[in-house]
Design a protein around this motif. Structure first.
Motif, short mmCIF file in Angstrom:
data_model
loop_
_atom_site.label_atom_id
_atom_site.label_comp_id
_atom_site.label_asym_id
_atom_site.label_seq_id
_atom_site.Cartn_x
_atom_site.Cartn_y
_atom_site.Cartn_z
N TRP A 298 0.84 -1.21 0.00
CA TRP A 298 0.00 0.00 0.00
C TRP A 298 0.87 1.25 0.00
CZ3 TRP A 298 -0.24 4.23 3.13
CH2 TRP A 298 -1.30 5.12 2.89
N LYS A 299 1.92 1.24 0.81
CA LYS A 299 2.82 2.39 0.88
C LYS A 299 3.49 2.63 -0.46
CE LYS A 299 6.64 4.32 3.58
NZ LYS A 299 7.58 4.09 4.70
N TYR A 300 3.86 1.56 -1.14
CA TYR A 300 4.50 1.68 -2.46
C TYR A 300 3.54 2.31 -3.46
CZ TYR A 300 6.65 0.28 -6.87
OH TYR A 300 7.19 0.29 -8.13
N ARG A 301 2.28 1.85 -3.45
CA ARG A 301 1.29 2.40 -4.38
C ARG A 301 1.01 3.87 -4.06
NH1 ARG A 301 -1.25 -2.59 -3.20
NH2 ARG A 301 -2.78 -1.52 -1.87
N ALA A 302 0.92 4.19 -2.77
CA ALA A 302 0.66 5.58 -2.36
C ALA A 302 1.80 6.50 -2.79
CB ALA A 302 0.47 5.65 -0.85
N GLN A 303 3.03 6.04 -2.62
CA GLN A 303 4.18 6.86 -3.01
C GLN A 303 4.20 7.08 -4.52
OE1 GLN A 303 7.30 4.51 -1.19
NE2 GLN A 303 7.59 6.02 0.44
N GLY A 304 3.73 6.09 -5.26
CA GLY A 304 3.65 6.25 -6.72
C GLY A 304 2.70 7.37 -7.11
N TRP A 305 1.54 7.43 -6.46
CA TRP A 305 0.58 8.49 -6.77
C TRP A 305 1.04 9.84 -6.25
CZ3 TRP A 305 -2.76 8.56 -10.40
CH2 TRP A 305 -3.32 7.36 -10.86
N ILE A 306 1.76 9.84 -5.15
CA ILE A 306 2.32 11.10 -4.65
C ILE A 306 3.32 11.66 -5.66
CG2 ILE A 306 3.83 12.11 -2.88
CD1 ILE A 306 2.49 10.24 -0.85
N SER A 307 4.07 10.78 -6.31
CA SER A 307 5.01 11.22 -7.34
C SER A 307 4.28 11.86 -8.52
CB SER A 307 5.84 10.03 -7.84
OG SER A 307 6.62 9.48 -6.79
N VAL A 308 3.13 11.29 -8.87
CA VAL A 308 2.33 11.87 -9.96
C VAL A 308 1.86 13.27 -9.59
CG1 VAL A 308 0.18 11.65 -11.26
CG2 VAL A 308 1.56 9.63 -10.81
N MET A 309 1.41 13.44 -8.35
CA MET A 309 0.93 14.75 -7.91
C MET A 309 2.07 15.76 -7.81
SD MET A 309 -2.14 13.90 -5.22
CE MET A 309 -1.31 12.60 -4.30
N LYS A 310 3.26 15.29 -7.45
CA LYS A 310 4.42 16.18 -7.43
C LYS A 310 4.72 16.69 -8.83
CE LYS A 310 6.90 14.28 -3.41
NZ LYS A 310 8.10 13.51 -2.98
N LEU A 311 4.63 15.79 -9.81
CA LEU A 311 4.86 16.20 -11.20
C LEU A 311 3.80 17.22 -11.63
CD1 LEU A 311 6.39 15.87 -13.86
CD2 LEU A 311 4.86 13.96 -14.42
N ASP A 312 2.55 16.97 -11.26
CA ASP A 312 1.47 17.93 -11.53
C ASP A 312 1.83 19.31 -10.98
OD1 ASP A 312 -0.23 16.37 -12.93
OD2 ASP A 312 -1.67 16.04 -11.32
N ALA A 313 2.25 19.33 -9.73
CA ALA A 313 2.54 20.60 -9.05
C ALA A 313 3.71 21.33 -9.71
CB ALA A 313 2.84 20.35 -7.58
N ILE A 314 4.75 20.59 -10.08
CA ILE A 314 5.93 21.21 -10.69
C ILE A 314 5.60 21.81 -12.05
CG2 ILE A 314 8.22 20.74 -11.66
CD1 ILE A 314 8.58 18.66 -9.43
N VAL A 315 4.89 21.04 -12.88
CA VAL A 315 4.52 21.53 -14.22
C VAL A 315 3.61 22.75 -14.10
CG1 VAL A 315 3.28 20.97 -16.34
CG2 VAL A 315 4.81 19.28 -15.32
N ALA A 316 2.63 22.68 -13.19
CA ALA A 316 1.71 23.81 -12.99
C ALA A 316 2.47 25.04 -12.52
CB ALA A 316 0.62 23.44 -11.99
N MET A 317 3.42 24.85 -11.61
CA MET A 317 4.20 25.97 -11.09
C MET A 317 4.99 26.65 -12.21
SD MET A 317 7.33 25.94 -8.32
CE MET A 317 8.37 25.04 -9.49
N ILE A 318 5.60 25.86 -13.08
CA ILE A 318 6.38 26.43 -14.18
C ILE A 318 5.49 27.22 -15.13
CG2 ILE A 318 7.77 25.85 -16.21
CD1 ILE A 318 8.83 23.43 -14.64
N ILE A 319 4.35 26.62 -15.50
CA ILE A 319 3.44 27.29 -16.44
C ILE A 319 2.89 28.58 -15.85
CG2 ILE A 319 1.23 27.09 -17.65
CD1 ILE A 319 1.81 24.10 -17.96
#
Length: 221
Positions: free
Chosen positions: A25-46
């Motif tokens: 479960w922790k592995y799956r959760a960390q995977g989705w957290i990585s996706v949200m981090k990417l979302d945040a970084i791309v949004a911040m740049i734009i």
């Protein structure tokens, strides 16, 4: 704040499942957290690039003027940002584009507020869970009506922008509090222990706090 509702309704992390305390479960959760981090970084740049461009354009047009236009003339003054550089024909394109840009902003804000306020009412125990959908529908009608009445009553876009800025600054403080509480919960789950994570988190806290206080002071003055 709105990002949470978007993630929830789009099914982000749904595959993660209920926390059973396992490493899977922790592995799956960390995977989705990585996706949200990417979302945040791309949004911040734009957002940073687009905001910087608009700021520079506006500053170059308004620099040297003793006073800002009042009332709805402010909209035409903003249009001059484009007509001064692209010609008079750009005004029509600007106004059409402005309509769709504002419409999309109103649409997104409406979707967010109609979910936020029922949650607030639930927290205050003013409504029951079974009443949430009904409240969402009612607010989806009342909010646009209130905005229209406010605009036609005030007819001062600049003042409305300042009011929106004040509300945004206050909501930043709410977001800050929620973020700190959420981080404490994540620490118990074993997330966010790294030095880099802690460093960037508290840098974000300080930045948000500073921007919020600055925004409130600017509007108040």
């Amino acid at each position: 704040i709105a990002y949470f509702y978007w993630c929830q309704e789009k099914g982000y992390a749904r595959y993660t499942g209920t926390n059973d305390g396992s490493q899977d479960w922790k592995y799956r959760a960390q995977g989705w957290i990585s996706v949200m981090k990417l979302d945040a970084i791309v949004a911040m740049i734009i957002y940073t690039l687009v905001t910087s461009v608009f700021y520079l354009l506006g500053a170059s047009i308004l620099f040297g003027k003793e006073s800002l236009p009042e009332g709805t003339d402010l909209i035409l003054a903003l249009a001059s940002i484009y007509t001064s550089s692209l010609g008079e024909g750009a005004k029509v394109v600007y106004l059409i584009g402005g309509f769709f840009a504002l419409y999309s902003s109103v649409f997104a804000t409406l979707a967010y507020w109609t979910r936020l306020f029922p949650d607030i009412f639930l927290s205050l125990k003013a409504i029951e869970v079974t009443e949430v959908n009904t409240v969402v529908r009612i607010l989806a009608f009342l909010f646009p009506l209130a905005w229209i009445v406010m605009y036609w009553t005030v007819q001062l876009p600049g003042v409305l922008v300042l009011i929106g800025g004040l509300i945004g600054s206050i909501l930043l403080l709410v977001t800050l509090y929620i973020g700190i509480q959420f981080r404490q919960k994540n620490l118990k789950l074993g997330f966010g222990y790294s030095i880099i994570s802690r460093l960037f988190f508290w840098i974000s806290v300080g930045s948000i706090l500073g921007v919020s206080i600055y925004g409130i002071i600017q509007v108040w003055n």
